[in-house]
Design a protein around this motif. Structure first.
Motif, short mmCIF file in Angstrom:
data_model
loop_
_atom_site.label_atom_id
_atom_site.label_comp_id
_atom_site.label_asym_id
_atom_site.label_seq_id
_atom_site.Cartn_x
_atom_site.Cartn_y
_atom_site.Cartn_z
N ALA A 264 0.82 -1.22 0.00
CA ALA A 264 0.00 0.00 0.00
C ALA A 264 0.85 1.26 0.00
O ALA A 264 0.36 2.34 -0.33
CB ALA A 264 -0.94 0.00 1.20
N GLU A 265 2.11 1.14 0.37
CA GLU A 265 2.98 2.31 0.48
C GLU A 265 4.20 2.17 -0.43
O GLU A 265 4.53 1.08 -0.91
CB GLU A 265 3.43 2.50 1.93
CG GLU A 265 2.29 2.76 2.90
CD GLU A 265 2.78 2.95 4.33
OE1 GLU A 265 4.00 2.69 4.56
OE2 GLU A 265 1.97 3.32 5.19
N GLU A 266 4.86 3.28 -0.63
CA GLU A 266 6.09 3.31 -1.42
C GLU A 266 7.16 2.45 -0.75
O GLU A 266 7.28 2.42 0.47
CB GLU A 266 6.57 4.76 -1.52
CG GLU A 266 7.88 4.93 -2.27
CD GLU A 266 8.36 6.37 -2.27
OE1 GLU A 266 8.22 7.04 -3.30
OE2 GLU A 266 8.87 6.81 -1.22
N SER A 267 7.94 1.78 -1.57
CA SER A 267 9.04 0.95 -1.06
C SER A 267 10.37 1.54 -1.49
O SER A 267 10.52 2.02 -2.63
CB SER A 267 8.93 -0.48 -1.59
OG SER A 267 7.78 -1.13 -1.07
N LEU A 268 11.32 1.51 -0.59
CA LEU A 268 12.68 1.96 -0.88
C LEU A 268 13.54 0.72 -1.08
O LEU A 268 13.81 -0.02 -0.12
CB LEU A 268 13.21 2.82 0.27
CG LEU A 268 14.50 3.60 0.01
CD1 LEU A 268 14.30 4.60 -1.12
CD2 LEU A 268 14.94 4.33 1.28
N LEU A 269 13.95 0.49 -2.32
CA LEU A 269 14.63 -0.75 -2.68
C LEU A 269 16.07 -0.47 -3.10
O LEU A 269 16.37 0.60 -3.65
CB LEU A 269 13.91 -1.44 -3.84
CG LEU A 269 12.41 -1.72 -3.66
CD1 LEU A 269 11.84 -2.34 -4.94
CD2 LEU A 269 12.17 -2.65 -2.47
N VAL A 270 16.94 -1.44 -2.86
CA VAL A 270 18.27 -1.39 -3.45
C VAL A 270 18.33 -2.49 -4.50
O VAL A 270 17.99 -3.65 -4.24
CB VAL A 270 19.38 -1.55 -2.40
CG1 VAL A 270 19.25 -2.85 -1.62
CG2 VAL A 270 20.76 -1.49 -3.06
N LEU A 271 18.68 -2.10 -5.72
CA LEU A 271 18.72 -3.03 -6.85
C LEU A 271 20.16 -3.45 -7.08
O LEU A 271 21.04 -2.61 -7.31
CB LEU A 271 18.13 -2.36 -8.09
CG LEU A 271 16.69 -1.83 -7.93
CD1 LEU A 271 16.20 -1.23 -9.25
CD2 LEU A 271 15.75 -2.92 -7.46
N ARG A 272 20.39 -4.74 -7.02
CA ARG A 272 21.73 -5.33 -7.14
C ARG A 272 21.81 -6.06 -8.47
O ARG A 272 21.10 -7.06 -8.69
CB ARG A 272 21.99 -6.27 -5.96
CG ARG A 272 21.77 -5.59 -4.61
CD ARG A 272 21.76 -6.59 -3.45
NE ARG A 272 21.35 -5.95 -2.20
CZ ARG A 272 22.17 -5.35 -1.34
NH1 ARG A 272 23.47 -5.34 -1.62
NH2 ARG A 272 21.71 -4.80 -0.24
N VAL A 273 22.68 -5.58 -9.36
CA VAL A 273 22.74 -6.07 -10.74
C VAL A 273 24.06 -6.81 -10.95
O VAL A 273 25.14 -6.29 -10.62
CB VAL A 273 22.61 -4.91 -11.73
CG1 VAL A 273 22.56 -5.43 -13.16
CG2 VAL A 273 21.37 -4.07 -11.42
N ARG B 267 13.19 4.46 -5.39
CA ARG B 267 11.89 4.59 -4.73
C ARG B 267 10.82 4.05 -5.67
O ARG B 267 10.66 4.54 -6.79
CB ARG B 267 11.61 6.04 -4.37
CG ARG B 267 12.54 6.60 -3.31
CD ARG B 267 12.13 8.00 -2.88
NE ARG B 267 13.01 8.51 -1.84
CZ ARG B 267 12.85 8.26 -0.54
NH1 ARG B 267 11.82 7.52 -0.13
NH2 ARG B 267 13.70 8.75 0.34
N VAL B 268 10.07 3.06 -5.21
CA VAL B 268 9.08 2.40 -6.06
C VAL B 268 7.70 2.57 -5.44
O VAL B 268 7.41 2.03 -4.37
CB VAL B 268 9.41 0.90 -6.22
CG1 VAL B 268 8.38 0.22 -7.11
CG2 VAL B 268 10.82 0.73 -6.80
N PRO B 269 6.82 3.34 -6.08
CA PRO B 269 5.47 3.54 -5.55
C PRO B 269 4.61 2.30 -5.76
O PRO B 269 4.98 1.38 -6.51
CB PRO B 269 4.96 4.72 -6.37
CG PRO B 269 5.69 4.62 -7.66
CD PRO B 269 7.05 4.08 -7.32
#
Length: 730
Positions: free
Chosen positions: A545-554, A579-581
């Motif tokens: 339901a809320e924005e997520s703060l993600l770290v993307l590891r490639v 930041r992913v809504p």
């Protein structure tokens, strides 16, 4: 020299897009401002000198000798005179800028200490440091002496520090010492740490360019490569001899010197990870050329056998190693026995087997990923150094001294002696494969990563694709998941004085923001690998339901289905926060923004013109032009893997700084609590890549292709087509 903006978008380590300018006015305004600054500094220096002379005269009349005036008194008076001479435009907040201007003047060869009595005062009260000949950072005693000298100079007033530095010659036998001393001092001092330094290759050319090239302007380095080595070593010469690889390895070891006061809470772990990634990249290139992965060499793996690999670095001050040499105990500066290396190997094996560290008092503590790195590197802050030995550094030194192990013939050491040249030697990768296998024995004892350690509730990575971009950064859909590499012509400009072997002559006066008129630039040409710029496009669904703060590891690795085999080949390409809504989002990221690359393309001329480093990420990282593996002419398939993790849980500090992937923080704790290389830092409970992706919704893998274009000439048909489609990219 062209400005960074005029360099190709595909130029070395980021080109013009990765720098900003401090001066945006026209040339007349810039010249006027520069003249005004220099005039102000000259006036300030004159004021300081007159004040200092009057005080010295008064003191001499009272005491009859200069020595009665303490160093603290002299420089407190100088600072007082400096404050009295300041106007409103020269407030206390501008002290660092004043220091920078003084530093600039010194680097132009205009030394502030010109009075004979002042010179004698510094000589008497501070003294001049004696250089350490044949210095190698892999020698513990020499490194301890170096750090004592660094601390001595860091504690000096700026003027005294720079003057003492200027008195150290840079001869063939002392270049390595002067490099480590100078860079260590300037990075640790509060009043010089902010100064952007030019690339090492431009001011220490002996470490990077063949001797013959430095004596002949406009040399083609491609014509000076080794010709008598094995086919494998000749095929991999482009990688080993790359300037960016040597600078990367050199800068890391300079940043995290192993006998210095520890600069990171996870320094041992970083040592493991940096070399592990270097090996993964080397393996990817071997596989692309049809060879097997690099084989280990060390105790129990050929250490006492003939050293088959010959290598001639063609560098001034370094010896060549003939084929089929045999290691012997080295006794040049201290005794290093082959048997000691074997004993250290056995004791490290014991610790990885028992998962324990045996302390000098008889106690035992659990082994972890940081301790094993400190033990192998033999860091002074590691546990029980005397027991576990000095295996990593002793291995380097034994190879470096193989031509003259007793030192009786006075031959120089080989390239394995210092980090700036070690990665050029084929044996470096075999030795570090042995070192990495020590860490791998430790990793196999760790519990596998479980599904719950990788999952994020409500987050699904739906897809990841790559697109080639044009010069405007606009993606082009017809090149989805297809990337290209090629060799291009590269110009290096360096400064070399063929008469710099005098032990009394300082060479520091041309290192940074200026050079004497009598030292001319040397232009050297070579072919270097590069690639088409690209972007990642990641599709993520946030079911929360809320924005997520993600770290993307490639990550990227030659395509394999077996997960354990893939784990050992994984190259980290990037790590960044997004930041992913709620709902479906598309996250894009350009290749030149990668957190693992060094974004420096600043030379002496650029610094003179006021260009600055982008985001401060100019001292440590992998070269941008080598971000992609070379691939194959018929296309080579790779797994492009991405994992999203919860940054709110992972982070120790709010900001994921740009250097954290390779170098981490040298001041405070690293921002990411996950181990370097996570999730491939150890085994997982899954057997195949497909099983991993199907079980972990917040991960995804995409097959991408890398095609090597062997013909980089302008008349290449494929390159012409790419130019036509994408606006003459390169």
């Amino acid at each position: 020299m062209t400005s960074p903006e005029e360099r190709s978008l595909l130029g070395d380590r980021g080109g013009g897009q990765h720098i900003t300018t401090k001066q945006q006015s026209n040339q007349q305004s810039f010249a006027y401002l520069t003249f005004t600054k220099l005039l102000a500094v000259v006036c300030l220096v004159g004021t300081l000198y007159l004040s200092y002379s009057m005080i010295r005269k008064s003191t001499a009349e009272r005491s009859g000798t200069m020595e009665d005036l303490s160093a603290g008194t002299v420089f407190s008076i100088m600072k007082q005179s400096e404050r009295e001479g300041q106007t409103g435009a020269m407030a206390d907040t501008d002290i660092n800028r004043v220091s920078d201007e003084i530093f600039t003047l010194l680097r132009r060869g205009v030394f502030l200490v010109t009075d004979d009595k002042e010179e004698e005062f510094i000589r008497h009260n501070y003294g001049y440091l004696k250089p350490i000949p044949n210095f190698t950072p892999y020698n513990r005693e020499q490194m301890r002496q170096l750090h004592r000298n660094v601390k001595d100079l860091v504690d000096d007033p700026l003027k005294v520090c720079l003057h003492r530095l200027s008195k150290i010659p840079r001869t063939v036998n002392t270049t390595s010492y002067s490099f480590f001393l100078e860079r260590g001092v300037l990075k640790l001092r509060n009043d010089t740490s902010h100064i952007t330094l030019p690339p090492v290759h431009q001011v220490y050319p002996r470490f990077f360019f063949p001797k013959n090239a430095l004596h002949h302007n406009n040399s083609n380095l491609d014509e000076m490569g080794e010709r008598n080595s094995s086919k494998l070593n000749l095929d991999m010469q482009w990688f080993r001899e790359a300037i960016g690889v040597s600078e990367h390895h050199s800068q890391w070891h300079l940043t995290f010197a192993y006998t210095e006061t520890i600069r990171s809470l996870r320094q041992g772990e970083k040592f493991v990870y940096m070399h592990e990634q270097l090996l993964a990249r080397y393996d990817a290139e071997l596989l692309a050329l049809g060879y097997d992965r690099v084989k280990e060499w060390g105790p129990g793996a050929g250490l006492r056998d003939e050293l088959v690999d010959q290598y001639n670095p063609r560098l001034e001050g370094f010896s060549a190693r003939p084929a089929n040499t045999i290691l012997q105990d080295a006794n040049t500066i201290r005794l290093i026995r082959i048997a000691d290396v074997e004993v250290a190997s056995a004791r490290l094996y014991e610790s990885t087997r028992d998962f324990k560290v045996y302390l000098s008092n008889g106690d035992k503590i659990p082994l972890d990923s940081n301790l094993i790195g400190l033990m192998v590197e033999a860091h002074d802050h590691g546990p029980n150094v005397e027991y576990y030995g000095n295996i990593h550094n002793d291995g380097h030194y034994l190879v470096a001294s193989v031509n003259d192990p007793s030192g009786e013939m006075g031959l120089p050491l080989g390239p394995m002696a210092i980090p700036s040249t070690a990665a050029k030697d084929p044996i470096f990768y075999k030795w570090h494969k042995f070192i990495d296998n020590i860490f791998e024995r430790f990793r196999r004892k760790l519990a596998p990563l479980r599904r719950e350690e990788l999952m994020i509730p409500g987050i699904v990575v739906e897809d990841i694709n790559t697109y080639i971009t044009d010069k405007r950064g606009i993606e082009t859909s017809d090149t989805v998941n297809q990337m290209y590499t090629f060799f291009e012509r590269k110009l290096y400009v360096t400064f070399y004085d063929p008469d710099d072997d005098s032990p009394d002559e300082s060479q520091y006066h041309y290192t940074y923001k200026g050079i004497p008129h009598n030292i001319k630039p040397i232009h050297l040409y070579t072919s270097e690998i590069n690639h088409t710029p690209f972007i990642y496009n990641v599709t993520i669904t946030n079911n929360n339901a809320e924005e997520s703060l993600l770290v993307l590891r490639v990550f990227l690795a030659p395509k394999r289905e077996n997960l354990e085999e893939s784990r050992k080949l994984m190259i980290q390409m990037d790590k960044f926060v997004a930041r992913v809504p709620p709902g479906v989002s598309h996250v894009t990221r350009h290749s030149y923004d990668s957190s693992i690359v060094e974004h420096r393309d600043l030379y002496i001329d650029d610094l003179n013109k006021g260009y600055s480093c982008r985001n401060g990420n100019c001292t440590c990282g992998w070269p941008l032009n080598m971000l992609l593996p070379r691939g194959q002419e018929e296309n080579m398939e790779f797994n492009l893997f991405i994992l999203a993790t919860d940054w709110e849980k992972d982070r120790i500090r709010p900001i994921l700084d740009t250097q954290s992937s390779y170098c981490g923080s040298t001041v405070v704790e690293d921002p990411d609590s996950k181990r370097f290389g996570f999730p491939f830092n150890k085994r997982m409970e899954f057997k195949t890549m497909s099983e991993l992706i199907n079980s972990i919704g917040n991960s995804f893998v995409r097959t991408v292709r890398i095609k090597y274009l062997p013909d980089h000439r302008p008349d290449s048909l494929l390159l012409q087509e790419l130019h036509r489609r994408h606006g003459k990219l390169f």
